[in-house]
Each structure stands twice: as structure tokens, then as C-alpha cells.
Design a protein around this motif. Structure first.
Motif, short mmCIF file in Angstrom:
data_model
loop_
_atom_site.label_atom_id
_atom_site.label_comp_id
_atom_site.label_asym_id
_atom_site.label_seq_id
_atom_site.Cartn_x
_atom_site.Cartn_y
_atom_site.Cartn_z
N GLN A 146 21.14 1.54 -6.15
CA GLN A 146 21.51 2.15 -4.88
C GLN A 146 20.28 2.57 -4.08
O GLN A 146 20.28 2.48 -2.86
CB GLN A 146 22.43 3.37 -5.11
N GLU A 147 19.26 3.03 -4.77
CA GLU A 147 18.02 3.44 -4.12
C GLU A 147 16.89 2.49 -4.54
O GLU A 147 16.84 2.03 -5.68
CB GLU A 147 17.65 4.88 -4.49
N GLU A 148 16.01 2.22 -3.60
CA GLU A 148 14.89 1.32 -3.85
C GLU A 148 13.92 1.94 -4.85
O GLU A 148 13.44 3.05 -4.63
CB GLU A 148 14.19 1.01 -2.53
N ARG A 149 13.63 1.22 -5.91
CA ARG A 149 12.69 1.71 -6.92
C ARG A 149 11.25 1.35 -6.57
O ARG A 149 10.34 2.14 -6.79
CB ARG A 149 13.05 1.13 -8.29
N ILE A 150 11.06 0.14 -6.09
CA ILE A 150 9.73 -0.33 -5.69
C ILE A 150 9.83 -0.82 -4.24
O ILE A 150 10.66 -1.67 -3.93
CB ILE A 150 9.22 -1.46 -6.59
N GLY A 151 8.99 -0.29 -3.37
CA GLY A 151 9.04 -0.64 -1.96
C GLY A 151 8.23 -1.89 -1.66
O GLY A 151 7.36 -2.31 -2.43
N LEU A 152 8.49 -2.49 -0.51
CA LEU A 152 7.75 -3.67 -0.08
C LEU A 152 6.28 -3.33 0.15
O LEU A 152 5.40 -4.18 -0.05
CB LEU A 152 8.37 -4.24 1.19
N GLY A 153 6.00 -2.09 0.55
CA GLY A 153 4.62 -1.68 0.75
C GLY A 153 3.79 -1.79 -0.51
O GLY A 153 2.60 -2.13 -0.45
N ASP A 154 4.40 -1.52 -1.67
CA ASP A 154 3.68 -1.65 -2.93
C ASP A 154 3.32 -3.10 -3.22
O ASP A 154 2.29 -3.38 -3.83
CB ASP A 154 4.53 -1.08 -4.07
N VAL A 155 4.18 -4.01 -2.78
CA VAL A 155 3.90 -5.44 -2.97
C VAL A 155 2.67 -5.84 -2.16
O VAL A 155 1.76 -6.52 -2.66
CB VAL A 155 5.13 -6.28 -2.55
N TYR A 156 2.63 -5.42 -0.90
CA TYR A 156 1.46 -5.71 -0.06
C TYR A 156 0.21 -5.02 -0.59
O TYR A 156 -0.90 -5.57 -0.51
CB TYR A 156 1.73 -5.27 1.39
N LEU A 157 0.36 -3.83 -1.12
CA LEU A 157 -0.78 -3.10 -1.67
C LEU A 157 -1.38 -3.85 -2.85
O LEU A 157 -2.61 -3.97 -2.96
CB LEU A 157 -0.34 -1.70 -2.10
N MET A 158 -0.55 -4.37 -3.75
CA MET A 158 -1.06 -5.11 -4.89
C MET A 158 -1.74 -6.40 -4.45
O MET A 158 -2.77 -6.80 -5.00
CB MET A 158 0.08 -5.42 -5.87
N ALA A 159 -1.17 -7.06 -3.44
CA ALA A 159 -1.81 -8.27 -2.91
C ALA A 159 -3.19 -7.93 -2.33
O ALA A 159 -4.16 -8.66 -2.55
CB ALA A 159 -0.92 -8.91 -1.85
N GLY A 160 -3.26 -6.82 -1.60
CA GLY A 160 -4.54 -6.40 -1.04
C GLY A 160 -5.56 -6.06 -2.11
O GLY A 160 -6.74 -6.39 -2.00
N LEU A 161 -5.10 -5.41 -3.17
CA LEU A 161 -6.01 -5.04 -4.25
C LEU A 161 -6.61 -6.29 -4.90
O LEU A 161 -7.80 -6.31 -5.23
CB LEU A 161 -5.25 -4.21 -5.29
N CYS A 162 -5.80 -7.33 -5.06
CA CYS A 162 -6.29 -8.58 -5.65
C CYS A 162 -7.15 -9.37 -4.68
O CYS A 162 -7.86 -10.29 -5.10
CB CYS A 162 -5.11 -9.43 -6.13
N ALA A 163 -7.08 -9.06 -3.39
CA ALA A 163 -8.00 -9.67 -2.44
C ALA A 163 -9.38 -9.02 -2.53
O ALA A 163 -10.40 -9.68 -2.32
CB ALA A 163 -7.46 -9.54 -1.02
N TRP A 164 -9.42 -7.74 -2.87
CA TRP A 164 -10.69 -7.02 -2.99
C TRP A 164 -11.36 -7.24 -4.33
O TRP A 164 -12.59 -7.40 -4.40
CB TRP A 164 -10.46 -5.52 -2.79
N LEU A 165 -10.58 -7.23 -5.40
CA LEU A 165 -11.14 -7.22 -6.76
C LEU A 165 -10.77 -8.49 -7.52
O LEU A 165 -9.69 -9.05 -7.29
CB LEU A 165 -10.61 -6.00 -7.54
N PRO A 166 -11.61 -8.93 -8.42
CA PRO A 166 -11.19 -9.99 -9.35
C PRO A 166 -9.94 -9.56 -10.10
O PRO A 166 -9.73 -8.37 -10.34
CB PRO A 166 -12.39 -10.11 -10.30
N TRP A 167 -9.13 -10.52 -10.49
CA TRP A 167 -7.79 -10.18 -10.96
C TRP A 167 -7.81 -9.25 -12.18
O TRP A 167 -6.96 -8.36 -12.31
CB TRP A 167 -6.98 -11.44 -11.24
N ARG A 168 -8.78 -9.42 -13.08
CA ARG A 168 -8.83 -8.52 -14.24
C ARG A 168 -9.10 -7.08 -13.81
O ARG A 168 -8.45 -6.14 -14.30
CB ARG A 168 -9.90 -8.98 -15.23
N SER A 169 -10.04 -6.92 -12.89
CA SER A 169 -10.35 -5.57 -12.40
C SER A 169 -9.16 -4.99 -11.64
O SER A 169 -8.89 -3.79 -11.73
CB SER A 169 -11.58 -5.62 -11.49
#
Length: 218
Positions: A146-169
Motif C-alpha cells: 500500500q505504501e512505497e517502500r523504495i522510491g524512484l529517487g533512490d533508484v536514480y541515486l544509486m545510478a548516480g553513485l555508480c557514475a561517480w565510483l567504480p562499482w565495487r566502491s
């Protein structure tokens, strides 16, 4: 004496510039919340973020003789771009697309500049894969809820993090942010905690206590 004076002036200008950028990003977050009738930012929310950010920014300046200059600049820009989404997520668990996409684009631009640890193509590929995987996890987490557990913003945030850092980091950073979220939830006895402030705190902690980890990553 001249060297010491020059360093003092440079450090003062650096801190003044970082403080000005914090004020600008806090103003942007505040205007966004006003525009969409969200709750206003308060001093108890602004001050801890400001103190952690300024301590980290000052420490990055002190690391200039130890770490490569591009690493210092990239670290500082990453933190600046993370500020507005950290503040909005901390205030009301909002991750506006204008901030997450800017964070993502900043990582891709950083990878395209000379001296980048990760090639631009690798940055783009990793961020797209992270976006797809995060979107799949979001779909599963929110399925029949009924309520969103993970927002779309978190998806974009993770994509951005992987643009900045190598995937392991990026995986280590995400895991560190989740651990901080879990710790805060345990201490406050509230099950829902914003992810962006925890990730911001983890990244600042790495800069402050394990700066050697920045070399070869940013």
C-alpha cells in the motif's frame, strides 16, 4: 613565511567557497520545499549537515599534499551535488529528480574529464546497470504494498553513485549507507529512515577517517 601565508589564504578561500556553495544548495532545497508545499528546513536539520560538510571540506584541503588534486576536486564536487538531495531527504524523505539527475550527470561529466579513474564508457555502463537493477529491486519491494517502500529517487541515486565510483566502491558505499540507516532506525525505533543522508554521512566518514581509500577511486 610566504609559503605559509599563501597556504593560509588558499585555505581561507577554499573554506569560504565551500561555505558559499553550502548556502546555495541549502537555499535551492529550501525553495524546492516551498514550491511544492513541503515542510520547511529547520536549523536542527541544517546544522549537522553543515558541520559535517565543512569539516570534510576543510580536511580535503589539508589532504592536498597527500592526494592528487583531481581527487580532491572530484570529492568536493560529489559532496556539493549531494547536499540538496541530502537535505530534502532528511526533511521529508524526498529525492527530487532535479537533484538526483544532476548528481548522476556530474558523475558522468567527472568520468569524461582528464585524469578520471574510470573511463566515461565504464561510468555510463555501470550507472545504467545500477539503474536497471535498482529499479527491479524497487519493483519487488513495492509489489502489492500500500505504501512505497523504495522510491524512484533512490533508484536514480544509486545510478548516480555508480557514475561517480567504480562499482565495487559504490557497493561498499551503498552497504555503508544502509548500515547507518539500520543503526539510526534501531536507535530511534523508527523503521523508515532516509537513505541519502546516511550515504552522505558514510562518504564524509570515508573522507575524514580513511582518505587513502579515495586514491584510485575518484
Amino acid at each position: 613565511m610566504m609559503t605559509s601565508l599563501t597556504y593560509s589564504v588558499t585555505a581561507g578561500l577554499w573554506l569560504a567557497g565551500c561555505a558559499a556553495l553550502f548556502v546555495l544548495q541549502a537555499f535551492r532545497a529550501r525553495r524546492f520545499l516551498q514550491l511544492y508545499e513541503g515542510p520547511p528546513l529547520t536549523w536542527p536539520q541544517l546544522m549537522p549537515v553543515a558541520v559535517i560538510y565543512m569539516l570534510t571540506a576543510g580536511w580535503l584541503m589539508a589532504l592536498l599534499p597527500v592526494l592528487p588534486e583531481p581527487t580532491i576536486w572530484r570529492s568536493a564536487v560529489l559532496l556539493v551535488l549531494a547536499l540538496p538531495m541530502t537535505l530534502t531527504d532528511l526533511r521529508c524523505q524526498w529525492l527530487p529528480m532535479r537533484y538526483t539527475v544532476s548528481f548522476w550527470a556530474g558523475g558522468l561529466l567527472s568520468a569524461a574529464l582528464p585524469g578520471a579513474v574510470m573511463p566515461w564508457t565504464a561510468s555510463l555502463t555501470a550507472s545504467l546497470v545500477a539503474f536497471a537493477l535498482s529499479a527491479a529491486v524497487r519493483g519487488l519491494a513495492n509489489f502489492r504494498q500500500q505504501e512505497e517502500r523504495i522510491g524512484l529517487g533512490d533508484v536514480y541515486l544509486m545510478a548516480g553513485l555508480c557514475a561517480w565510483l567504480p562499482w565495487r566502491s559504490a557497493v561498499y558505499a551503498a552497504a555503508g549507507g544502509l548500515l547507518l540507516c539500520s543503526l539510526c532506525a534501531l536507535l530511534t525505533r523508527k523503521p523508515s529512515k532516509p537513505f541519502a543522508p546516511a550515504l552522505f554521512g558514510y562518504l564524509c566518514g570515508v573522507c575524514l577517517f580513511f582518505p587513502q581509500q579515495l586514491a584510485g577511486v575518484l
